[in-house]
Design a protein around this motif. Structure first.
Motif, PDB file in Angstrom:
ATOM      1  N   TYR A  78      27.230  28.528  39.188  1.00 60.71           N
ATOM      2  CA  TYR A  78      27.233  27.245  39.901  1.00 60.71           C
ATOM      3  C   TYR A  78      26.655  26.191  38.962  1.00 60.71           C
ATOM      4  O   TYR A  78      25.457  25.904  38.976  1.00 60.71           O
ATOM      5  CB  TYR A  78      26.434  27.345  41.208  1.00 60.71           C
ATOM      6  CG  TYR A  78      27.132  28.218  42.231  1.00 60.71           C
ATOM      7  CD1 TYR A  78      28.003  27.670  43.158  1.00 60.71           C
ATOM      8  CD2 TYR A  78      26.960  29.597  42.215  1.00 60.71           C
ATOM      9  CE1 TYR A  78      28.676  28.465  44.076  1.00 60.71           C
ATOM     10  CE2 TYR A  78      27.631  30.415  43.121  1.00 60.71           C
ATOM     11  CZ  TYR A  78      28.488  29.831  44.046  1.00 60.71           C
ATOM     12  OH  TYR A  78      29.156  30.633  44.936  1.00 60.71           O
ATOM     13  N   GLU A  79      27.541  25.621  38.150  1.00 62.32           N
ATOM     14  CA  GLU A  79      27.107  24.696  37.104  1.00 62.32           C
ATOM     15  C   GLU A  79      26.444  23.434  37.657  1.00 62.32           C
ATOM     16  O   GLU A  79      25.599  22.835  36.997  1.00 62.32           O
ATOM     17  CB  GLU A  79      28.302  24.295  36.241  1.00 62.32           C
ATOM     18  CG  GLU A  79      28.910  25.435  35.447  1.00 62.32           C
ATOM     19  CD  GLU A  79      30.082  24.962  34.603  1.00 62.32           C
ATOM     20  OE1 GLU A  79      29.818  24.394  33.523  1.00 62.32           O
ATOM     21  OE2 GLU A  79      31.242  25.136  35.029  1.00 62.32           O
ATOM     22  N   ASN A  80      26.826  23.025  38.849  1.00 63.01           N
ATOM     23  CA  ASN A  80      26.314  21.764  39.397  1.00 63.01           C
ATOM     24  C   ASN A  80      25.106  21.942  40.305  1.00 63.01           C
ATOM     25  O   ASN A  80      24.609  20.961  40.874  1.00 63.01           O
ATOM     26  CB  ASN A  80      27.436  21.050  40.159  1.00 63.01           C
ATOM     27  CG  ASN A  80      28.604  20.679  39.252  1.00 63.01           C
ATOM     28  OD1 ASN A  80      28.394  20.257  38.118  1.00 63.01           O
ATOM     29  ND2 ASN A  80      29.819  20.847  39.739  1.00 63.01           N
ATOM     30  N   ALA A  81      24.622  23.150  40.451  1.00 65.98           N
ATOM     31  CA  ALA A  81      23.462  23.385  41.320  1.00 65.98           C
ATOM     32  C   ALA A  81      22.213  22.746  40.723  1.00 65.98           C
ATOM     33  O   ALA A  81      22.005  22.756  39.509  1.00 65.98           O
ATOM     34  CB  ALA A  81      23.254  24.881  41.510  1.00 65.98           C
ATOM     35  N   LYS A  82      21.381  22.205  41.582  1.00 65.75           N
ATOM     36  CA  LYS A  82      20.149  21.548  41.163  1.00 65.75           C
ATOM     37  C   LYS A  82      18.941  22.231  41.809  1.00 65.75           C
ATOM     38  O   LYS A  82      19.040  22.770  42.912  1.00 65.75           O
ATOM     39  CB  LYS A  82      20.168  20.073  41.569  1.00 65.75           C
ATOM     40  CG  LYS A  82      21.350  19.277  41.017  1.00 65.75           C
ATOM     41  CD  LYS A  82      21.315  19.186  39.508  1.00 65.75           C
ATOM     42  CE  LYS A  82      22.491  18.346  38.985  1.00 65.75           C
ATOM     43  NZ  LYS A  82      22.549  18.358  37.497  1.00 65.75           N
ATOM     44  N   PRO A  83      17.785  22.178  41.137  1.00 72.24           N
ATOM     45  CA  PRO A  83      16.580  22.749  41.741  1.00 72.24           C
ATOM     46  C   PRO A  83      16.267  22.082  43.074  1.00 72.24           C
ATOM     47  O   PRO A  83      16.466  20.873  43.239  1.00 72.24           O
ATOM     48  CB  PRO A  83      15.488  22.443  40.705  1.00 72.24           C
ATOM     49  CG  PRO A  83      16.219  22.285  39.413  1.00 72.24           C
ATOM     50  CD  PRO A  83      17.535  21.656  39.773  1.00 72.24           C
ATOM     51  N   ASN A  84      15.789  22.874  44.023  1.00 74.11           N
ATOM     52  CA  ASN A  84      15.406  22.334  45.322  1.00 74.11           C
ATOM     53  C   ASN A  84      13.882  22.228  45.421  1.00 74.11           C
ATOM     54  O   ASN A  84      13.162  22.446  44.437  1.00 74.11           O
ATOM     55  CB  ASN A  84      16.002  23.179  46.453  1.00 74.11           C
ATOM     56  CG  ASN A  84      15.538  24.629  46.404  1.00 74.11           C
ATOM     57  OD1 ASN A  84      14.340  24.918  46.382  1.00 74.11           O
ATOM     58  ND2 ASN A  84      16.483  25.564  46.388  1.00 74.11           N
ATOM     59  N   ASP A  85      13.400  21.913  46.620  1.00 73.68           N
ATOM     60  CA  ASP A  85      11.962  21.683  46.786  1.00 73.68           C
ATOM     61  C   ASP A  85      11.126  22.920  46.478  1.00 73.68           C
ATOM     62  O   ASP A  85       9.974  22.808  46.038  1.00 73.68           O
ATOM     63  CB  ASP A  85      11.666  21.214  48.212  1.00 73.68           C
ATOM     64  CG  ASP A  85      12.089  19.772  48.444  1.00 73.68           C
ATOM     65  OD1 ASP A  85      12.305  19.051  47.444  1.00 73.68           O
ATOM     66  OD2 ASP A  85      12.206  19.362  49.610  1.00 73.68           O
ATOM     67  N   ALA A  86      11.676  24.097  46.708  1.00 74.84           N
ATOM     68  CA  ALA A  86      10.928  25.320  46.386  1.00 74.84           C
ATOM     69  C   ALA A  86      10.713  25.433  44.879  1.00 74.84           C
ATOM     70  O   ALA A  86       9.596  25.711  44.414  1.00 74.84           O
ATOM     71  CB  ALA A  86      11.678  26.545  46.906  1.00 74.84           C
ATOM     72  N   HIS A  87      11.777  25.233  44.109  1.00 72.27           N
ATOM     73  CA  HIS A  87      11.649  25.281  42.643  1.00 72.27           C
ATOM     74  C   HIS A  87      10.654  24.236  42.155  1.00 72.27           C
ATOM     75  O   HIS A  87       9.810  24.517  41.290  1.00 72.27           O
ATOM     76  CB  HIS A  87      13.010  25.018  41.979  1.00 72.27           C
ATOM     77  CG  HIS A  87      14.079  26.001  42.335  1.00 72.27           C
ATOM     78  ND1 HIS A  87      15.116  25.689  43.183  1.00 72.27           N
ATOM     79  CD2 HIS A  87      14.286  27.285  41.945  1.00 72.27           C
ATOM     80  CE1 HIS A  87      15.928  26.730  43.292  1.00 72.27           C
ATOM     81  NE2 HIS A  87      15.435  27.714  42.565  1.00 72.27           N
ATOM     82  N   LYS A  88      10.744  23.043  42.695  1.00 66.33           N
ATOM     83  CA  LYS A  88       9.875  21.943  42.251  1.00 66.33           C
ATOM     84  C   LYS A  88       8.415  22.214  42.584  1.00 66.33           C
ATOM     85  O   LYS A  88       7.519  21.929  41.779  1.00 66.33           O
ATOM     86  CB  LYS A  88      10.339  20.634  42.896  1.00 66.33           C
ATOM     87  CG  LYS A  88      11.719  20.179  42.435  1.00 66.33           C
ATOM     88  CD  LYS A  88      12.219  18.988  43.234  1.00 66.33           C
ATOM     89  CE  LYS A  88      13.643  18.612  42.855  1.00 66.33           C
ATOM     90  NZ  LYS A  88      14.175  17.504  43.701  1.00 66.33           N
ATOM     91  N   ILE A 235      12.058  28.245  52.791  1.00 72.05           N
ATOM     92  CA  ILE A 235      11.142  28.344  51.662  1.00 72.05           C
ATOM     93  C   ILE A 235      10.900  26.974  51.020  1.00 72.05           C
ATOM     94  O   ILE A 235       9.775  26.630  50.660  1.00 72.05           O
ATOM     95  CB  ILE A 235      11.661  29.366  50.617  1.00 72.05           C
ATOM     96  CG1 ILE A 235      10.731  29.488  49.424  1.00 72.05           C
ATOM     97  CG2 ILE A 235      13.065  29.030  50.147  1.00 72.05           C
ATOM     98  CD1 ILE A 235       9.466  30.223  49.677  1.00 72.05           C
ATOM     99  N   GLY A 236      11.950  26.156  50.916  1.00 73.42           N
ATOM    100  CA  GLY A 236      11.797  24.832  50.335  1.00 73.42           C
ATOM    101  C   GLY A 236      10.917  23.941  51.188  1.00 73.42           C
ATOM    102  O   GLY A 236      10.034  23.229  50.683  1.00 73.42           O
ATOM    103  N   LYS A 237      11.135  23.957  52.465  1.00 72.91           N
ATOM    104  CA  LYS A 237      10.341  23.155  53.411  1.00 72.91           C
ATOM    105  C   LYS A 237       8.873  23.564  53.375  1.00 72.91           C
ATOM    106  O   LYS A 237       7.971  22.711  53.281  1.00 72.91           O
ATOM    107  CB  LYS A 237      10.913  23.325  54.813  1.00 72.91           C
ATOM    108  CG  LYS A 237      10.096  22.701  55.934  1.00 72.91           C
ATOM    109  CD  LYS A 237      10.735  23.046  57.275  1.00 72.91           C
ATOM    110  CE  LYS A 237       9.824  22.705  58.444  1.00 72.91           C
ATOM    111  NZ  LYS A 237      10.410  23.146  59.723  1.00 72.91           N
ATOM    112  N   VAL A 238       8.610  24.863  53.421  1.00 71.63           N
ATOM    113  CA  VAL A 238       7.236  25.357  53.455  1.00 71.63           C
ATOM    114  C   VAL A 238       6.478  25.031  52.171  1.00 71.63           C
ATOM    115  O   VAL A 238       5.359  24.486  52.203  1.00 71.63           O
ATOM    116  CB  VAL A 238       7.222  26.875  53.709  1.00 71.63           C
ATOM    117  CG1 VAL A 238       5.819  27.445  53.529  1.00 71.63           C
ATOM    118  CG2 VAL A 238       7.742  27.181  55.107  1.00 71.63           C
TER     119      VAL A 238
END
Length: 245
Positions: A78-88, A235-238
């Protein structure tokens, strides 16, 4: 009563050698689906029914390379996938010296894209590819740009294999040793986005010797009885609420 986010914040504040162990649920929030949702591909063409696990097995790679790469390119890259709040949030915890390692079962490189440095990729990465004969390295774009349905090395004309651990293949020993070392030294283990059913990866959490385990997953897991805190939510929300807000 103290809510779960406040409890998680206090656990993070009171620990300084945190390890995160994550699975597919971390990346689904970046719109990368779990490959197991794909089924029945190539049934007509090969006159056989394959499970998603079989489609990413070593046997399938060897016997049906054309179909393997078709599934691989369509379902695991998935070349266009971006980090979400969990990654950040995890990158932020590492930056302030709280998080010592991210152990991931994902192969998408989104932890590194978010700024995390010490990332242990149990199942490899789509960004690394090697010739099966001469071991020449190809990054993801180089591999995708090669002509034909099957990528062949432009030096020795042997097939190129993504540096991902397929079913029937062993995990990388160096990564396993680093994983065991990180878990055995951690004082807090946060497990997120995984139901802990993929082995041997899930078994590594038994090396954790710290005092607290936090489980963040939308559904229950077989390890819930070992957790100090269970949060059945995104997971991103938490992590965003606990770390970034």
């Amino acid at each position: 009563m103290e809510n779960n986010i406040e409890k998680l914040k206090k656990l993070i504040d009171s620990h300084n050698n945190i390890v995160f162990f994550g699975g597919a649920g971390v990346s689904t929030e970046s719109n990368i689906p779990d490959f197991r949702s794909s089924t029945g591909l190539f049934n007509k063409k090969l006159n056989r029914k394959f499970t998603p696990e079989q489609l990413v097995s070593h046997t399938f790679f060897v016997r049906y390379p054309q179909e393997f790469f078709k599934f691989y390119k369509n379902n695991l890259i998935y070349e266009n996938a971006k980090p979400n709040d969990a990654h950040k949030a995890l990158a932020s915890l590492e930056k302030i010296g709280k998080l010592s390692a991210v152990i991931t079962q994902n192969i998408d490189g989104l932890h590194q894209a978010s700024g995390s440095v010490n990332v242990l990729e149990l199942h490899g990465s789509v960004y690394r590819n090697y010739c099966t004969n001469c071991n020449k390295f190809f990054d993801m774009q180089d591999m995708l740009n090669l002509e034909g349905d099957i990528p062949y090395c432009d030096y020795c004309n042997s097939i190129i294999k993504p540096d991902v651990v397929l079913y029937e293949e062993p995990l990388n020993n160096a990564v396993v040793n680093q994983t065991v070392d990180a878990l055995s030294k951690a004082d807090l283990l946060i497990i997120g986005g995984t139901s802990l059913v993929v082995y041997p990866a899930a078994s590594f959490i038994d090396y954790f010797n710290g005092d607290s385990i936090v489980l963040i997953n939308k559904s229950n897991t077989g390890y819930d009885n070992k957790a100090s805190l269970i949060i059945n939510d995104s997971i991103g929300k938490v992590l965003s609420q606990a770390v970034l807000e």
